[in-house]
Scaffold this motif. Structure first.
Motif, short mmCIF file in Angstrom:
data_model
loop_
_atom_site.label_atom_id
_atom_site.label_comp_id
_atom_site.label_asym_id
_atom_site.label_seq_id
_atom_site.Cartn_x
_atom_site.Cartn_y
_atom_site.Cartn_z
N ASN A 87 0.83 -1.21 0.00
CA ASN A 87 0.00 0.00 0.00
C ASN A 87 0.86 1.26 0.00
N ILE A 88 1.98 1.19 0.72
CA ILE A 88 2.93 2.31 0.77
C ILE A 88 4.29 1.74 0.38
N LYS A 89 4.98 2.49 -0.48
CA LYS A 89 6.32 2.03 -0.89
C LYS A 89 7.38 2.58 0.05
N ARG A 90 8.33 1.73 0.42
CA ARG A 90 9.44 2.24 1.25
C ARG A 90 10.39 3.06 0.42
N ALA A 91 11.17 3.92 1.08
CA ALA A 91 12.13 4.78 0.38
C ALA A 91 13.17 3.92 -0.35
N PRO A 92 13.76 4.47 -1.45
CA PRO A 92 14.85 3.73 -2.10
C PRO A 92 15.98 3.45 -1.09
N VAL A 93 16.72 2.37 -1.36
CA VAL A 93 17.73 1.94 -0.39
C VAL A 93 18.73 3.06 -0.08
N TRP A 94 19.12 3.85 -1.11
CA TRP A 94 20.12 4.91 -0.85
C TRP A 94 19.58 5.92 0.16
N MET A 95 18.27 6.19 0.09
CA MET A 95 17.67 7.13 1.06
C MET A 95 17.66 6.51 2.46
N GLN A 96 17.36 5.22 2.52
CA GLN A 96 17.36 4.52 3.82
C GLN A 96 18.76 4.58 4.42
N LYS A 97 19.78 4.36 3.54
CA LYS A 97 21.17 4.34 4.05
C LYS A 97 21.61 5.72 4.52
N CYS A 98 21.16 6.77 3.84
CA CYS A 98 21.54 8.15 4.24
C CYS A 98 20.73 8.61 5.45
N GLY A 99 19.79 7.82 5.88
CA GLY A 99 18.99 8.20 7.05
C GLY A 99 17.95 9.26 6.72
N ILE A 100 17.52 9.34 5.45
CA ILE A 100 16.52 10.35 5.11
C ILE A 100 15.21 9.71 4.63
N GLU A 101 14.92 8.56 5.19
CA GLU A 101 13.68 7.88 4.84
C GLU A 101 12.48 8.75 5.22
N TRP A 102 12.66 9.52 6.29
CA TRP A 102 11.59 10.41 6.76
C TRP A 102 11.19 11.41 5.66
N LEU A 103 12.19 11.84 4.84
CA LEU A 103 11.93 12.81 3.77
C LEU A 103 11.05 12.18 2.69
N TRP A 104 11.34 10.94 2.39
CA TRP A 104 10.55 10.18 1.41
C TRP A 104 9.09 10.07 1.89
N ARG A 105 8.92 9.74 3.17
CA ARG A 105 7.56 9.59 3.71
C ARG A 105 6.83 10.93 3.67
N LEU A 106 7.60 11.99 3.93
CA LEU A 106 7.00 13.32 3.94
C LEU A 106 6.54 13.72 2.54
N ILE A 107 7.36 13.41 1.53
CA ILE A 107 7.00 13.76 0.15
C ILE A 107 5.74 12.98 -0.28
N ARG A 108 5.70 11.71 0.12
CA ARG A 108 4.57 10.87 -0.31
C ARG A 108 3.31 11.10 0.53
N GLU A 109 3.49 11.48 1.78
CA GLU A 109 2.33 11.73 2.65
C GLU A 109 2.52 13.09 3.32
N PRO A 110 2.27 14.20 2.56
CA PRO A 110 2.55 15.54 3.10
C PRO A 110 1.84 15.84 4.42
N LYS A 111 0.73 15.13 4.68
CA LYS A 111 0.03 15.43 5.94
C LYS A 111 0.84 15.01 7.18
N ARG A 112 1.94 14.29 6.95
CA ARG A 112 2.79 13.92 8.08
C ARG A 112 3.60 15.09 8.62
N ILE A 113 3.56 16.24 7.89
CA ILE A 113 4.37 17.39 8.29
C ILE A 113 4.13 17.80 9.74
N LYS A 114 2.85 17.73 10.13
CA LYS A 114 2.50 18.12 11.50
C LYS A 114 3.21 17.23 12.53
N ARG A 115 3.21 15.92 12.21
CA ARG A 115 3.85 14.98 13.12
C ARG A 115 5.36 15.17 13.14
#
Ligand code: UDP
Length: 251
Positions: free
Chosen positions: A199-227
């Motif tokens: 249902n939701i795709k995880r961030a590409p591996v390079w993003m996971q490795k750089c520790g910016i998976e949160w950015l991927w989630r934010l781009i895909r689910e902008p309503k997470r900004i508040k959280r």
């Protein structure tokens, strides 16, 4: 006992994912259906626990707490106690299936909307061919059907109950029902079933490795900004607080 690092009063284990699998095995072998709580603290957990004393105290009862996010890793570095590894929720989840398939453990998936847990089950069974997922139930149910859900789980008595209803709801639900649930461990899993169901795709591996998976989630689910807005506040707090290990509700 594994080393626990405290960040604002929230205790998190300094372990690798292999060690997390090993500790889970020990818990299951010694638990005798006592419903040991497994949690995966991230920055949102730590900050929520500064406002919610009940959540803060529940986290303290965990038998295993895996370091879920980059913010947690930074909190360890600031104390000169580096975490050995970051263990994203899905990594721990898969590790438990990997070990559990060999050990013959039984699993129950509770959480997600509609057919998400069923689809997650089917996907997992296509990867872990011998995994015994004995039941599942969606995570939106009224209080009056709660007893039925617990009854179904108890009839099956799984070794592992994964509860994916988002934090802190899932941790509170497990804690409140701890004495009723006949399971060895119960682990909060956030949105993991959504990933497993595709249902939701995880961030590409390079993003996971750089520790910016949160950015991927934010781009895909902008309503997470508040959280996610708690992140800068968290960084400021751990940078400028006198004792980073102490939480607001520590006695
Ligand atoms: N959810 C649920 N019951 C509820 C509230 C949420 O089953 O009462 C599910 C929701 O469908 C989603 C998951 O819990 O699958 C929450 O995912 P979220 O992304 O918030 O978790 P995170 O990974 O950020 O902890």
């Amino acid at each position: 006992m594994q080393e626990r690092i405290k960040i604002l009063g929230v205790e998190i284990d300094n372990i690798t994912s292999d060690e997390a699998g090993e500790i889970t095995k020990q818990l299951i072998e010694t638990s005798n259906k006592s419903c040991s709580l497994v949690v995966a603290p991230n920055v949102e957990f730590i900050m929520a626990a500064q406002k919610d004393e009940e959540f803060f105290n529940i986290l303290k009862t965990s038998k295993l707490a895996t370091p879920d996010s980059v913010g947690v890793i930074i909190g360890g570095k600031l104390q000169k106690k580096p975490f050995k590894e970051r263990i994203p929720g899905q990594t721990y989840f898969r590790k438990v299936f990997e070990v559990g398939e060999k050990e013959g453990w039984t699993f129950y998936l509770l959480g997600g909307s509609g057919d998400i847990p069923r689809r997650a089950k089917e996907h997992l069974e296509s990867i872990y061919l011998k995994a015994k997922i004995v039941g599942y139930h969606e995570g939106y149910f009224k209080e009056d059907s709660e007893e039925k859900v617990i009854e179904e789980i108890n009839n099956l008595q799984p070794n592992v109950l994964f509860v994916a209803m988002g934090a802190p709801r899932q941790e509170k639900w497990i804690y409140e029902n701890k004495d009723k649930l006949k399971v060895d461990i119960a682990a909060g899993q956030g949105g993991t079933f959504d990933y497993e169901a595709g249902n939701i795709k995880r961030a590409p591996v390079w993003m996971q490795k750089c520790g910016i998976e949160w950015l991927w989630r934010l781009i895909r689910e902008p309503k997470r900004i508040k959280r996610m807005a708690v992140l800068p506040l968290y960084l400021l707090t751990i940078l400028f607080t006198k004792d980073i290990t102490k939480g607001k509700f520590d006695k």
